[in-house]
Design a protein around this motif. Structure first.
Motif, PDB file in Angstrom:
ATOM      1  N   ILE A   1       2.665  -0.282   4.931  1.00  0.00           N
ATOM      2  CA  ILE A   1       1.904   0.804   5.577  1.00  0.00           C
ATOM      3  C   ILE A   1       2.861   1.717   6.321  1.00  0.00           C
ATOM      4  CG2 ILE A   1       0.272   1.373   7.402  1.00  0.00           C
ATOM      5  CD1 ILE A   1      -1.320  -0.965   6.813  1.00  0.00           C
ATOM      6  N   ILE A   2       3.786   1.102   7.048  1.00  0.00           N
ATOM      7  CA  ILE A   2       4.694   1.868   7.882  1.00  0.00           C
ATOM      8  C   ILE A   2       5.767   2.535   7.038  1.00  0.00           C
ATOM      9  CG2 ILE A   2       6.247   1.700   9.842  1.00  0.00           C
ATOM     10  CD1 ILE A   2       3.233   0.991  10.260  1.00  0.00           C
TER      11      ILE A   2
ATOM     12  N   LEU B   1       0.902   5.034   1.198  1.00  0.00           N
ATOM     13  CA  LEU B   1       0.214   6.139   1.857  1.00  0.00           C
ATOM     14  C   LEU B   1       0.809   7.482   1.474  1.00  0.00           C
ATOM     15  CD1 LEU B   1      -0.214   4.828   5.500  1.00  0.00           C
ATOM     16  CD2 LEU B   1      -1.846   4.777   3.643  1.00  0.00           C
TER      17      LEU B   1
ATOM     18  N   ILE C   1       0.870  -1.163   0.000  1.00  0.00           N
ATOM     19  CA  ILE C   1       0.000   0.000   0.000  1.00  0.00           C
ATOM     20  C   ILE C   1       0.909   1.216   0.000  1.00  0.00           C
ATOM     21  CG2 ILE C   1      -0.242   0.464   2.482  1.00  0.00           C
ATOM     22  CD1 ILE C   1      -3.414   0.370   1.529  1.00  0.00           C
TER      23      ILE C   1
ATOM     24  N   LEU D   1       4.440   5.439   5.449  1.00  0.00           N
ATOM     25  CA  LEU D   1       4.031   6.423   6.464  1.00  0.00           C
ATOM     26  C   LEU D   1       5.149   7.434   6.703  1.00  0.00           C
ATOM     27  CD1 LEU D   1       1.798   7.066   8.593  1.00  0.00           C
ATOM     28  CD2 LEU D   1       3.092   5.689  10.190  1.00  0.00           C
ATOM     29  N   VAL D   2       6.393   6.956   6.588  1.00  0.00           N
ATOM     30  CA  VAL D   2       7.544   7.843   6.796  1.00  0.00           C
ATOM     31  C   VAL D   2       7.498   9.001   5.811  1.00  0.00           C
ATOM     32  CG1 VAL D   2      10.044   8.009   6.679  1.00  0.00           C
ATOM     33  CG2 VAL D   2       8.989   5.995   7.700  1.00  0.00           C
TER      34      VAL D   2
ATOM     35  N   GLN E   1       7.080  -3.288   6.664  1.00  0.00           N
ATOM     36  CA  GLN E   1       5.657  -3.329   6.265  1.00  0.00           C
ATOM     37  C   GLN E   1       5.339  -2.099   5.415  1.00  0.00           C
ATOM     38  OE1 GLN E   1       4.504  -3.461  10.488  1.00  0.00           O
ATOM     39  NE2 GLN E   1       2.575  -4.187   9.687  1.00  0.00           N
TER      40      GLN E   1
END
Lengths: 329, 326
Positions: free
Chosen positions: B124-125, B68, B66, B128-129, B122
Motif C-alpha cells: 500500500i505504502i 495504488l 495492492i 502510494l509513492v 508494504q
C-alpha cells in the motif's frame, strides 16, 4: 548506561530528522529569497495548512494503532458541504458546527466498528467511507455552494495580531489547540498508551488485558472528528462547500504523518512529528511559489520523493530493531 | 467456485433487469456501418479500461499486494504518447509513441516491484509513492496542458470499431491470455502460493521475488494500455483527470469478483463479472437520471456489502442468528 543513551535518541531520531529537514528547507529558502525568513511567512505556513495540521493529528492516532484512514479528504469535503448548505438553509452557526462534528465522528465510529467487529481491512472499509462521504456531498448539491453567513465570514476574516506585526487567523489557534490536546491524550492518558500498545502488538495488548476493541474503534472516531473539524477550518479558509474540495488530501495527511517519522506499521511516532511533517510540506509549497518558474506539480514529485526516503529509513530502523532484538534474546 | 461467483452473477443480472425496466431499449443491438451499437456495447466499451486494470490488479492482489499507482501510471502513459504524437497524423509516430509509453510503464512497474520485493515495503505504502509522484510526473510531461492530438491510428485504440469496440477486444484478449498462461501452466498456482506465504514458497523453491516483480510490471503495463484507451477515446491527454480514481474502481471490481484481499486465491472470471457490475452500476445511475457523482454512494454500499459477505466473522454472526432463530 551507554545502551540507554544510544537508545533514547533512536526513538526520537525520525522526528529530529523531520525538524532538521524543516530547518534546512526553510533555511535554504531564506538564503535564496529576500523576504522569505519573515515571521509572516512562518505564520502563513500555519494559516494555509491549519486544516492539514488537524487532519494529520487525527491520522497520527490511526496510523499509530496500525490502521489507515483513507476517508479524511472526503469527510473534509462533506463537512464543507454540510456547513455551506446548513448556513444557506438559515441554521444558526453553533448548530452547524455541532452537526458537522457529529457527522464526522459518527462516520468514524461506523467505520471503526465495521473494521473491528468484522475484521475487514481498514484500507477497504475507509475506502468505502471515502466513496460514501463524497457521494453524500453530491447528494446535497452537485454545484459549489458559497458561504454568505456574516458571522461565519467575520470569524474567517478575523485576524489576531502577534508581536512584530505578524497576523494569524483563528484557524491557527484551533489547529494548535488540537495538537496540544492530541499530545495530552497520547502521552498522558490510558487511552493514548493503549493506542501505542495496540500498534506495537495487538495480540500482546489484548493478552495484557488492555481494552483493544474500544481503542481500535476510538482512533477512527478521533480521526473522523478531526476530519470534520479540519473540514470546518477548510470551510473558513475557502468560504464555500463543494464535493470536489480536498481531493487527495488524505494522501497529504498520510504523507505528513510518514514524513513526521511515524512508523506505518504502528506503535512508534509522535504528534509533534506530524506537525513538523505538515510544515515541511508547506515549506516545499512556499519555496516552489517563491521560486516562480517551477510549476506547482513539482510539489507532488518532491513529496513522493520525500515519502520514499522516509519509508526507506523506516525499513532500515525496523531491520535494525529486529537485529537488536535477536541479539538480546 | 460456482458458489463464489453466484452472488456477482445474480447482482449483474439484477442490475441489467433494472436497466431493462427503466429503458426498455437497453438490450437492443443494431448494426450501423458494420459497427455494433447498443446499451450493452456501451457498457463493454466504457468498462474496458477498468477491466484491463482490474486484470493486472487481480494478479497483484493474489500475491497479497495492492497497486495504488495504476491511475497515475495510466496518466503518464497517456501523457507520454500524446506528447510524442504531437501534431503528427502518422501511423508510425502513433505506434512509436505507444511503444515508448508502454516501455516506460514497464519500468514504473519494475520500480514498484523493487520497492515491494526488493526493499520489502508494504505494498500500500510502496505504491502510494508513485501514486503521489506519478501525477506530478504526468503533469511535467504535458507541462500542465491538456494535449490534444489528431491521429487516426491512435484514435483506433480507444474509439475504433472492428464490429465490437477495439478497446473491449484488447481487454478480452488480455484476459484470455492471462487465463491461458496462469491456468494452463503452473504460474497461477505459484502466484497463489506466494500470496499464501512468500517465505514458505521461497523455501519450497518458488522464485517469490521474481513473481512479485512480474505481477507489478504486468499491472503497470495493463494500466498503461488502459491509459492509452482512455486518452485515445477523446484524442487528448489530461494529466489531472486521466485514470483518476480508476485504481479504486479496479480494486472494487477485483473484490466484488471474490478475490480475497488477503491474497492466495483469485478468480479472473470474477474480476470480469466485477468490472461489468461496476460499469453497469455506473450506467444504471446515469439512465435512472441521478447525478453521475452520486454513483459513489452506491459504490460504497456495494463495497461494504461485498466485504461483509466475504468476512468470516460476519458470516459467523449471520449463521449464528439463523441457528438461534430456528
Amino acid at each position: 548506561m551507554t545502551a540507554l543513551t544510544t537508545r533514547l535518541p533512536a526513538r526520537f531520531l525520525p522526528v529530529l530528522a523531520t525538524v532538521v529537514l524543516f530547518v534546512l528547507t526553510f533555511g535554504a529558502g531564506s538564503i535564496r529569497y529576500d523576504g522569505f525568513a519573515s515571521g509572516q511567512v512562518i505564520a502563513n505556513l500555519f494559516i494555509d495548512n491549519a486544516f492539514l495540521i488537524v487532519l494529520a493529528a487525527g491520522m497520527t492516532f490511526v496510523i499509530l494503532s496500525g490502521g489507515i484512514d483513507l476517508s479524511v479528504g472526503s469527510v473534509v469535503a462533506l463537512s464543507t458541504m454540510v456547513t455551506a448548505a446548513g448556513l444557506r438553509a438559515g441554521w444558526p452557526v453553533p448548530l452547524v458546527i455541532i452537526a458537522v462534528l457529529l457527522i464526522g465522528s459518527t462516520l468514524g465510529l461506523v467505520m471503526g466498528v465495521v473494521i473491528h467487529k468484522f475484521d475487514i481491512q481498514p484500507f477497504i472499509v475507509t475506502l468505502a467511507g471515502m466513496f460514501l462521504a463524497r457521494g453524500l456531498c453530491f447528494l446535497i448539491s452537485v454545484e459549489s455552494v458559497s458561504i454568505k453567513d456574516t458571522t461565519f465570514r467575520d470569524v474567517a476574516t478575523a485576524v489576531i495580531e502577534l508581536p512584530g506585526g505578524v497576523t494569524i487567523t483563528y484557524n491557527v489557534v484551533i489547529a494548535l489547540v488540537v495538537v496540544l490536546v492530541a499530545l495530552y491524550v497520547l502521552h498522558r492518558t490510558r487511552f493514548g498508551r493503549t493506542v501505542y500498545a495496540v500498534g506495537g502488538n495487538e495480540q500482546s495488548a489484548l493478552l495484557m488485558g488492555l481494552p483493544t476493541a474500544r481503542t481500535k474503534v476510538g482512533v477512527y472516531v478521533i480521526s473522523g472528528f478531526c476530519s470534520a473539524l479540519g473540514g470546518l477550518l477548510f470551510s473558513l479558509y475557502m468560504l464555500s462547500g463543494y464535493g470536489l474540495h480536498a481531493v487527495g488530501m488524505e494522501l497529504d495527511a498520510i504523507a505528513a504523518v510518514v514524513i513526521g517519522g511515524t512508523l506505518l506499521a504502528g506503535g512508534l511516532g509522535y504528534v509533534l512529528g506530524s506537525l513538523a511533517g505538515v510544515l515541511v510540506l508547506g515549506t516545499i509549497q512556499t519555496l516552489i511559489s517563491f521560486q516562480g518558474t517551477l510549476s506547482s506539480w513539482w510539489t507532488k514529485i518532491v513529496i513522493g520523493a520525500l515519502l520514499l526516503v522516509f519509508i526507506a529509513v523506516q525499513r532500515g530502523m525496523i531491520r535494525g530493531r529486529r537485529r537488536q532484538g535477536a541479539i538480546a534474546s | 467456485m460456482k458458489n463464489r461467483l453466484l452472488w456477482p452473477i445474480l447482482a449483474l443480472i439484477a442490475l441489467l433487469l433494472l436497466n431493462l425496466v427503466v429503458t426498455p431499449s437497453f438490450f437492443a443491438l443494431r448494426i450501423q456501418d458494420g459497427h455494433l451499437y447498443g446499451g450493452l456495447v456501451d457498457v463493454l466499451k466504457n468498462g474496458a479500461p477498468t477491466l484491463l486494470i482490474a486484470i493486472g490488479m487481480t494478479l497483484v492482489i493474489a500475491t497479497r499486494g495492492i497497486d495504488l499507482s495504476v491511475g497515475a501510471v495510466a496518466a503518464i502513459a497517456a501523457a507520454v504518447t500524446c506528447v510524442h504524437i504531437g501534431t503528427s497524423p502518422d501511423v508510425g509516430t502513433a505506434l512509436a509513441g505507444m511503444a515508448i509509453a508502454l516501455v516506460l510503464c514497464a519500468v514504473l512497474g519494475l520500480w514498484n516491484g523493487f520497492l515491494v520485493a526488493g526493499l520489502g515495503i508494504q505494498p500500500i505504502i510502496a505504491t502510494l509513492v508513485l501514486m503521489t509522484a506519478g501525477r506530478g510526473i504526468a503533469m511535467l510531461v504535458t507541462e500542465g496542458q491538456i494535449i490534444t492530438v489528431n491521429n487516426d491510428a491512435y484514435r483506433q485504440v480507444g474509439a475504433g470499431f472492428v464490429v465490437l469496440p477495439v478497446s473491449i477486444l484488447i481487454s478480452l484478449a488480455v484476459l484470455g491470455l492471462v487465463a491461458l498462461t496462469t491456468r494452463k501452466t503452473a504460474l497461477g498456482m505459484l502466484i497463489e502460493a506466494v500470496g499464501v506465504n512468500p517465505e514458505a514458497s521461497r523455501l519450497a523453491g518458488v522464485r517469490s521475488r521474481t513473481i512479485i516483480w512480474t505481477v507489478y510490471v504486468f499491472a503497470a503495463v495493463c494500466a498503461g494500455i488502459a491509459g492509452l484507451m482512455i486518452s485515445s477515446n477523446v484524442s487528448a491527454a489530461d494529466a489531472n483527470s486521466n485514470g483518476l480514481w480508476i485504481e479504486m474502481d479496479a480494486i472494487l471490481a477485483v473484490v466484488i469478483g471474490g478475490t480475497s484481499l488477503a491474497g492466495g486465491r483469485y478468480s479472473l472470471t470474477g474480476t470480469l463479472l466485477g468490472s461489468l457490475i461496476i460499469q453497469t452500476l455506473t450506467t444504471t445511475v446515469y439512465t435512472i437520471g441521478v447525478a453521475a457523482e452520486v454513483t459513489l454512494v452506491f459504490k460504497a454500499v456495494v463495497v461494504i456489502t461485498v466485504c461483509l459477505i466475504q468476512s468470516p466473522k460476519a458470516r459467523a454472526a449471520l449463521s449464528f442468528r439463523k441457528v438461534a432463530v430456528s
